[in-house]
Write a protein that holds these residues in place. Structure first.
Motif, PDB file in Angstrom:
ATOM      1  N   LEU A 101       0.814  -1.218   0.000  1.00 27.81           N
ATOM      2  CA  LEU A 101       0.000   0.000   0.000  1.00 27.81           C
ATOM      3  C   LEU A 101       0.851   1.273   0.000  1.00 27.81           C
ATOM      4  CD1 LEU A 101      -2.743  -1.152   2.527  1.00 27.81           C
ATOM      5  CD2 LEU A 101      -2.940  -0.983   0.040  1.00 27.81           C
ATOM      6  N   LYS A 102       2.170   1.118  -0.033  1.00 31.22           N
ATOM      7  CA  LYS A 102       3.053   2.292  -0.023  1.00 31.22           C
ATOM      8  C   LYS A 102       3.498   2.617  -1.443  1.00 31.22           C
ATOM      9  CE  LYS A 102       5.042   1.180   4.504  1.00 31.22           C
ATOM     10  NZ  LYS A 102       6.218   0.564   5.141  1.00 31.22           N
ATOM     11  N   SER A 103       3.964   3.847  -1.609  1.00 30.48           N
ATOM     12  CA  SER A 103       4.610   4.189  -2.879  1.00 30.48           C
ATOM     13  C   SER A 103       6.078   3.794  -2.809  1.00 30.48           C
ATOM     14  CB  SER A 103       4.473   5.682  -3.146  1.00 30.48           C
ATOM     15  OG  SER A 103       5.225   6.384  -2.165  1.00 30.48           O
ATOM     16  N   LEU A 104       6.711   3.676  -3.959  1.00 32.69           N
ATOM     17  CA  LEU A 104       8.116   3.245  -3.985  1.00 32.69           C
ATOM     18  C   LEU A 104       9.007   4.187  -3.176  1.00 32.69           C
ATOM     19  CD1 LEU A 104       9.192   1.873  -7.461  1.00 32.69           C
ATOM     20  CD2 LEU A 104       9.333   0.783  -5.220  1.00 32.69           C
ATOM     21  N   ASP A 105       8.723   5.498  -3.269  1.00 35.53           N
ATOM     22  CA  ASP A 105       9.508   6.484  -2.522  1.00 35.53           C
ATOM     23  C   ASP A 105       9.456   6.203  -1.038  1.00 35.53           C
ATOM     24  OD1 ASP A 105      10.421   7.861  -4.611  1.00 35.53           O
ATOM     25  OD2 ASP A 105       8.748   9.327  -4.639  1.00 35.53           O
ATOM     26  N   GLU A 106       8.244   5.953  -0.580  1.00 35.67           N
ATOM     27  CA  GLU A 106       8.062   5.748   0.848  1.00 35.67           C
ATOM     28  C   GLU A 106       8.775   4.483   1.300  1.00 35.67           C
ATOM     29  OE1 GLU A 106       3.945   5.982   2.029  1.00 35.67           O
ATOM     30  OE2 GLU A 106       4.495   5.189   3.987  1.00 35.67           O
ATOM     31  N   ILE A 107       8.762   3.467   0.458  1.00 34.35           N
ATOM     32  CA  ILE A 107       9.460   2.221   0.809  1.00 34.35           C
ATOM     33  C   ILE A 107      10.947   2.496   0.982  1.00 34.35           C
ATOM     34  CG2 ILE A 107      10.106  -0.063  -0.036  1.00 34.35           C
ATOM     35  CD1 ILE A 107       7.414  -0.111  -1.500  1.00 34.35           C
ATOM     36  N   ARG A 108      11.473   3.272   0.043  1.00 32.09           N
ATOM     37  CA  ARG A 108      12.921   3.540   0.070  1.00 32.09           C
ATOM     38  C   ARG A 108      13.306   4.348   1.303  1.00 32.09           C
ATOM     39  NH1 ARG A 108      13.418   6.056  -5.008  1.00 32.09           N
ATOM     40  NH2 ARG A 108      12.044   4.497  -5.881  1.00 32.09           N
ATOM     41  N   THR A 109      12.460   5.309   1.670  1.00 32.03           N
ATOM     42  CA  THR A 109      12.842   6.205   2.758  1.00 32.03           C
ATOM     43  C   THR A 109      12.370   5.718   4.122  1.00 32.03           C
ATOM     44  OG1 THR A 109      10.835   7.450   2.295  1.00 32.03           O
ATOM     45  CG2 THR A 109      12.873   8.278   1.314  1.00 32.03           C
ATOM     46  N   GLY A 110      11.223   5.048   4.159  1.00 33.57           N
ATOM     47  CA  GLY A 110      10.633   4.702   5.447  1.00 33.57           C
ATOM     48  C   GLY A 110      11.160   3.404   6.022  1.00 33.57           C
ATOM     49  N   SER A 111      10.600   3.067   7.163  1.00 34.12           N
ATOM     50  CA  SER A 111      11.001   1.823   7.812  1.00 34.12           C
ATOM     51  C   SER A 111      10.145   0.673   7.266  1.00 34.12           C
ATOM     52  CB  SER A 111      10.805   1.959   9.326  1.00 34.12           C
ATOM     53  OG  SER A 111      10.352   0.752   9.853  1.00 34.12           O
ATOM     54  N   LEU A 112      10.669  -0.535   7.373  1.00 31.00           N
ATOM     55  CA  LEU A 112       9.994  -1.715   6.829  1.00 31.00           C
ATOM     56  C   LEU A 112       8.652  -1.952   7.520  1.00 31.00           C
ATOM     57  CD1 LEU A 112      10.386  -4.154   4.879  1.00 31.00           C
ATOM     58  CD2 LEU A 112      11.261  -5.414   6.852  1.00 31.00           C
ATOM     59  N   VAL A 113       8.633  -1.727   8.841  1.00 32.35           N
ATOM     60  CA  VAL A 113       7.433  -2.081   9.594  1.00 32.35           C
ATOM     61  C   VAL A 113       6.490  -0.902   9.806  1.00 32.35           C
ATOM     62  CG1 VAL A 113       8.443  -4.032  10.784  1.00 32.35           C
ATOM     63  CG2 VAL A 113       8.669  -1.730  11.740  1.00 32.35           C
ATOM     64  N   ALA A 114       6.857   0.254   9.294  1.00 34.20           N
ATOM     65  CA  ALA A 114       6.004   1.426   9.529  1.00 34.20           C
ATOM     66  C   ALA A 114       4.717   1.322   8.716  1.00 34.20           C
ATOM     67  CB  ALA A 114       6.759   2.693   9.142  1.00 34.20           C
ATOM     68  N   LEU A 115       3.662   1.928   9.234  1.00 31.29           N
ATOM     69  CA  LEU A 115       2.410   1.982   8.489  1.00 31.29           C
ATOM     70  C   LEU A 115       2.575   2.980   7.341  1.00 31.29           C
ATOM     71  CD1 LEU A 115      -0.114   2.040  11.442  1.00 31.29           C
ATOM     72  CD2 LEU A 115       0.082   0.251   9.714  1.00 31.29           C
ATOM     73  N   PRO A 116       1.832   2.775   6.242  1.00 30.94           N
ATOM     74  CA  PRO A 116       1.970   3.694   5.099  1.00 30.94           C
ATOM     75  C   PRO A 116       1.452   5.100   5.471  1.00 30.94           C
ATOM     76  CG  PRO A 116       0.205   2.118   4.723  1.00 30.94           C
ATOM     77  CD  PRO A 116       0.891   1.696   5.964  1.00 30.94           C
ATOM     78  N   ARG A 117       2.188   6.125   5.016  1.00 33.93           N
ATOM     79  CA  ARG A 117       1.729   7.500   5.278  1.00 33.93           C
ATOM     80  C   ARG A 117       0.576   7.840   4.344  1.00 33.93           C
ATOM     81  NH1 ARG A 117       7.619   9.292   5.746  1.00 33.93           N
ATOM     82  NH2 ARG A 117       7.380   8.682   3.610  1.00 33.93           N
ATOM     83  N   ASP A 118       0.807   7.551   3.042  1.00 33.87           N
ATOM     84  CA  ASP A 118      -0.280   7.760   2.081  1.00 33.87           C
ATOM     85  C   ASP A 118      -0.653   6.396   1.516  1.00 33.87           C
ATOM     86  OD1 ASP A 118      -0.147  10.639   2.158  1.00 33.87           O
ATOM     87  OD2 ASP A 118       1.809  10.364   1.172  1.00 33.87           O
ATOM     88  N   VAL A 119      -1.880   5.993   1.772  1.00 35.15           N
ATOM     89  CA  VAL A 119      -2.307   4.698   1.241  1.00 35.15           C
ATOM     90  C   VAL A 119      -2.590   4.837  -0.249  1.00 35.15           C
ATOM     91  CG1 VAL A 119      -4.108   2.962   1.304  1.00 35.15           C
ATOM     92  CG2 VAL A 119      -3.259   3.968   3.431  1.00 35.15           C
ATOM     93  N   THR A 120      -1.919   4.007  -1.053  1.00 26.55           N
ATOM     94  CA  THR A 120      -2.155   4.050  -2.492  1.00 26.55           C
ATOM     95  C   THR A 120      -2.322   2.636  -3.034  1.00 26.55           C
ATOM     96  OG1 THR A 120      -1.113   4.453  -4.599  1.00 26.55           O
ATOM     97  CG2 THR A 120       0.357   4.276  -2.717  1.00 26.55           C
ATOM     98  N   PHE A 121      -3.291   2.493  -3.935  1.00 28.42           N
ATOM     99  CA  PHE A 121      -3.544   1.177  -4.515  1.00 28.42           C
ATOM    100  C   PHE A 121      -2.886   1.022  -5.880  1.00 28.42           C
ATOM    101  CE2 PHE A 121      -6.876   1.586  -1.384  1.00 28.42           C
ATOM    102  CZ  PHE A 121      -6.873   0.329  -0.798  1.00 28.42           C
ATOM    103  N   ASP A 122      -1.964   1.931  -6.207  1.00 29.31           N
ATOM    104  CA  ASP A 122      -1.300   1.888  -7.514  1.00 29.31           C
ATOM    105  C   ASP A 122      -0.608   0.549  -7.734  1.00 29.31           C
ATOM    106  OD1 ASP A 122      -2.178   4.308  -8.141  1.00 29.31           O
ATOM    107  OD2 ASP A 122      -0.298   5.388  -7.719  1.00 29.31           O
ATOM    108  N   ALA A 123       0.067   0.092  -6.687  1.00 25.68           N
ATOM    109  CA  ALA A 123       0.834  -1.165  -6.823  1.00 25.68           C
ATOM    110  C   ALA A 123      -0.100  -2.315  -7.143  1.00 25.68           C
ATOM    111  CB  ALA A 123       1.598  -1.442  -5.535  1.00 25.68           C
TER     112      ALA A 123
END
Lengths: 365, 296
Positions: free
Chosen positions: B46-68
Motif C-alpha cells: 500500500l506504499k509508494s516506492l519512494d516511501e518504501i525507500r525512505t521509510g522503515s519496513l514495519v512502519a504503516l503507510p503514510r499515504d495509502v495508495t492502490f497503484d501497486a
C-alpha cells in the motif's frame, strides 16, 4: 404345498475356511423359520446367502419354486431387515420406504398408496418427513420393517433386528413381529442369537453351530427333545441340567445313579427308557425338578438334596444344588422355604428326561 | 469451568496468575512473529516506492495508495509482456476448477469402490494408490512430459488439468475411502435388496452423505493445485502459465528499480483464492477431518 424356500446341500467357503457345511432346510408358505446359534455359527452368512448378498460355494437355493442360486438380490422377491436397520441417512422416512419402488420404476400414485398403507400398519404416519437420525431406536426399527413390508415379497429376511433395542422395547417389538406374521401370514426367515426370541417367534427352528445344522424342529421339539448336548445346553434359560450318571438295568426299569458329594448316590428309576449305555449324561430341565409334594405323576420320584443357593426370581425361585459333580438348578414355586445349607426334599419328573452319550453328545432316547 | 478457574486461582495464588500471563504473552509473541510477514506485505503493497525507500519496513503507510495493486493486476511485466497477473489468474482458475472437480469426483468413486465393493486385490490396489501420494513430483516430470506430448496435450490447459487430476487421485481416493469405510456395509446390502445398482447407490446414498469429506477434499485439492509451481512451470507455455509461474516471472524479471510494492501486491493476489476457500469452507474442513462414523 411347494416349499417357499428350499435350500439344498448349501456350502459356503471363505478361501479354505468352511463357513457353512451342507445345509439343507426347507420351509412351507407361512412358516416362521428362526436360525439360532452362538455368534460365528454362520447363521447370518446363511441369511446373506439366501438374500443373494453372498455368493455360495455349492448347492442350490430356490424361493417360491424358482431356482435363485445365481439370481441377484433384487430379483429374488425378498425383503430384508438389518441389525443396524441400514436406513438411508440422508433420506426422509417416506423416501426410505419408497426407495425400492422408485428404483424399480413403480408409478408415483402406487408408491403413495403403498406408503400410506404401510405407515398406517406400523403407526409411523407422523414420522414420514423425519430423517432417520431424528428417530429413536424403536422408530427406526419400524421404518426398517416398513421398507420391507412395502415390497410385499415372497420371503421376509430378518438379521437380528431386535438386538440393538433395550430389553423392554425388544419384548414389545417381538410381539409386534409375531403379530405381523400372523396378520400377513407371510413366510419369514429370522436370524437371532437369542434363544428366547427363537422360541417365542418360530414355527420352525434351525439350531446351528460351527456352520453345521444341529437340529431342525418345532420350538417344542427343540425344547423337549434336543438332538444333542449343544442344543440342550443352548436352548432354554436357565439351561437344561446336564448331569453325568451311570445306568444299570433293574428288572424292566433302568436305574440312574448320580454321585453326590458327601452323601449316598442319588438313584432314580426310569421305566420308560431301556437299553441305555452304562455311562450317560442325564438332561433335565429346571422346571422338571420341583419341591416334593408340588409335582405328581407316574415318573416323579423324590429325594432329599442339599441346597447350595437360593435365587428368588419373582414368579419362581431357583434352587441350586450339587449332583454328579455339576451344579443343578431346580425351578421351584416362589413361596418355597428352601434355605442354603439345608436339605430339601425334591421331586424329579422323568417324563421329559433326555439322555446323551458323553463322548459324542448325541441324544440316546 | 468458570468456578474451577476461580478456585484454582485462589488456591494457587499469585504464581498461578503470573504463569497464565506468561503463557498468554508467549503465545502473543508467537502469533505476532507469525503474522509479521503478512503485515509487512500488506503495508508495503500500500506504499509508494519512494516511501518504501525512505521509510522503515514495519512502519504503516503514510499515504495509502492502490497503484501497486493496479499494476500487479494489469500492468506488471512478465518478461516482455506487460499485462500484469490478470490473464494468468484466469489461467489458474481454468486449471484449478475443473481439476478439483474431476479429481474429487473420481476420488469419491474410487473410495466408494475400495471401501464398499470389496473385490479380490482391493487392498493391493488401494495400497498402490496410496503409494502414488508419496511419489516425489520431480520423478514423474519426464515421463509425464512424454505422455502429454503423445496425448497432444503438451503446453495446454487441459494438459495441466490432466496432470493435476492424475496426481490428485491418490489423496482424494484416500480421503473418500477413509470416510466411506465408516459407513456400515449393511447400507449397501439394503440398497442392493431394494434393487439399486452400483451407480444408483453411489449417487442416491453415498454422495449425499459426503458433504464434509467433499469440502475437505476440495480445500486440499484447490490449495495444492492453485499453489503448484513445478507442474505449472514444466508443462505450460506462454499463454497457458498459471499465476504462480507468472508471479515468479514478475518478481524475477524486473529491470532497473525493484518494485517491492508491486511484488507484494502480486503475491497477495496470488494467495487470495486459497485464503478465500479456507474462510468460506474452513469450519467444514475441521468438521470433515474429525468426522467419525455416520449416525444412521
Amino acid at each position: 404345498m411347494a416349499p417357499i424356500l428350499d435350500i439344498k446341500n448349501l456350502k459356503k467357503n471363505y478361501g479354505s475356511t468352511e463357513i457353512l457345511k451342507d445345509i439343507n432346510v426347507s420351509i412351507e408358505p407361512g412358516d416362521f423359520l428362526v436360525l439360532v446359534g452362538p455368534s460365528g455359527c454362520g447363521k447370518s452368512t446363511l441369511l446373506n446367502c439366501i438374500a443373494g448378498l453372498e455368493p455360495i460355494t455349492g448347492g442350490s437355493i430356490s424361493i417360491a419354486g424358482q431356482d435363485m442360486t445365481e439370481v441377484s438380490p433384487k430379483d429374488r422377491n425378498i425383503a430384508m431387515v438389518f441389525q443396524s436397520y441400514a436406513l438411508y441417512p440422508t433420506m426422509s422416512v417416506a423416501k426410505n420406504i419408497t426407495f425400492g419402488m422408485k428404483v424399480r420404476g413403480v408409478d408415483q400414485a402406487t408408491q403413495d398408496k403403498k406408503l400410506q398403507e404401510v405407515a398406517a400398519q406400523l403407526q409411523i404416519e407422523q414420522l414420514l418427513n423425519r430423517r432417520p437420525g431424528q428417530l429413536s431406536g424403536g422408530q427406526r426399527q419400524r421404518v426398517a420393517m416398513g421398507r420391507a413390508l412395502v415390497r410385499d415379497p415372497a420371503l421376509f429376511l430378518f438379521d437380528e433386528p431386535l438386538s440393538n433395542l433395550d430389553a423392554k422395547l425388544r419384548v414389545e417389538m417381538r410381539t409386534e413381529i409375531k403379530k405381523l406374521h400372523q396378520n400377513l401370514n407371510a413366510s419369514m426367515v429370522y436370524v437371532t442369537h437369542d434363544q428366547i426370541e427363537a422360541m417365542t417367534l418360530a414355527t420352525k427352528i434351525v439350531v446351528m453351530k460351527g456352520g453345521v445344522i444341529q437340529q431342525i424342529g418345532s420350538p417344542a421339539e427343540i425344547y423337549n427333545r434336543p438332538a444333542n448336548l449343544f442344543v440342550a445346553d443352548f436352548m432354554g434359560s436357565p439351561a437344561m441340567n446336564l448331569i453325568p450318571a451311570k445306568t444299570r438295568a433293574n428288572g424292566g426299569a433302568t436305574e440312574i445313579v448320580i454321585d453326590r458329594p458327601a452323601a449316598e448316590p442319588l438313584v432314580l428309576k426310569d421305566t420308560q427308557n431301556a437299553n441305555l449305555p452304562a455311562d450317560v449324561i442325564l438332561g433335565l430341565r429346571p422346571e422338571d425338578i420341583a419341591e416334593a409334594g408340588y409335582r405328581s405323576g407316574d415318573n416323579v420320584q423324590t429325594a432329599d438334596c442339599m441346597v447350595e443357593m437360593v435365587e428368588p426370581a419373582g414368579a419362581d425361585t431357583y434352587v441350586v444344588s450339587h449332583l454328579g459333580g455339576k451344579q443343578v438348578t431346580a425351578r421351584l414355586h416362589a413361596e418355597t422355604t428352601a434355605t442354603p445349607g439345608a436339605a430339601l426334599p425334591m421331586a424329579f419328573d422323568l417324563s421329559k428326561v433326555s439322555y446323551f452319550a458323553p463322548e459324542t453328545g448325541a441324544r440316546l432316547n | 469451568m468458570t468456578d474451577m478457574t476461580v478456585t484454582n486461582a485462589r488456591s494457587g495464588g499469585l504464581s498461578k496468575i503470573a504463569l497464565r500471563w506468561i503463557l498468554y504473552i508467549l503465545l502473543g509473541i508467537f502469533a505476532l512473529y507469525y503474522l509479521m510477514p503478512l503485515f509487512v506485505m500488506l503495508t508495503t503493497s500500500l506504499k509508494s516506492l519512494d516511501e518504501i525507500r525512505t521509510g522503515s519496513l514495519v512502519a504503516l503507510p503514510r499515504d495509502v495508495t492502490f497503484d501497486a495493486w493496479r499494476t500487479a493486476w494489469s500492468g506488471a511485466c512478465t518478461g516482455i509482456q506487460c499485462e500484469g497477473l490478470q490473464p494468468y489468474f484466469w489461467n489458474s482458475v481454468l486449471i484449478a476448477v475443473p481439476a478439483v472437480m474431476i479429481s474429487t469426483l473420481l476420488g469419491a468413486m474410487n473410495g466408494y469402490v475400495v471401501a464398499q465393493w470389496r473385490f479380490k486385490g482391493a487392498n493391493i490396489i488401494f495400497s498402490l494408490m496410496l503409494f502414488g501420494c508419496f511419489i516425489p513430483f520431480q520423478v514423474v516430470l519426464l515421463p509425464m512430459a512424454t505422455t502429454l506430448g503423445k496425448l497432444g496435450l503438451a503446453g495446454t490447459i487441459p494438459g495441466l488439468i490432466f496432470v493435476h487430476v492424475v496426481y490428485g487421485l491418490g489423496f482424494t481416493t484416500l480421503f473418500f475411502r477413509n470416510y466411506y469405510v465408516t459407513i456400515p456395509q449393511e447400507l449397501v446390502k439394503a440398497a442392493k435388496v431394494d434393487g439399486a445398482g452400483f451407480f444408483r447407490i453411489f449417487w442416491s446414498i453415498f454422495l449425499p452423505l459426503s458433504l464434509p469429506i467433499i469440502v475437505v477434499t476440495v480445500i486440499w485439492q484447490f490449495t495444492q493445485i492453485w499453489n503448484d509451481f513445478l507442474f505449472g512451470v514444466s508443462f505450460s507455455q506462454a499463454g497457458t502459465q498459471p499465476i504462480t509461474v507468472a508471479l515468479n516471472n514478475i518478481v524475477n524479471s524486473t529491470t532497473g528499480v525493484k518494485e517491492y510494492n508491486v511484488d507484494m501486491a502480486a503475491a497477495i493476489i496470488a494467495a487470495l483464492p486459497t485464503l478465500l476457500v479456507y474462510v468460506v469452507a474452513g469450519k467444514y474442513f475441521i468438521r470433515g477431518l474429525t468426522a467419525g462414523s455416520v449416525k444412521g
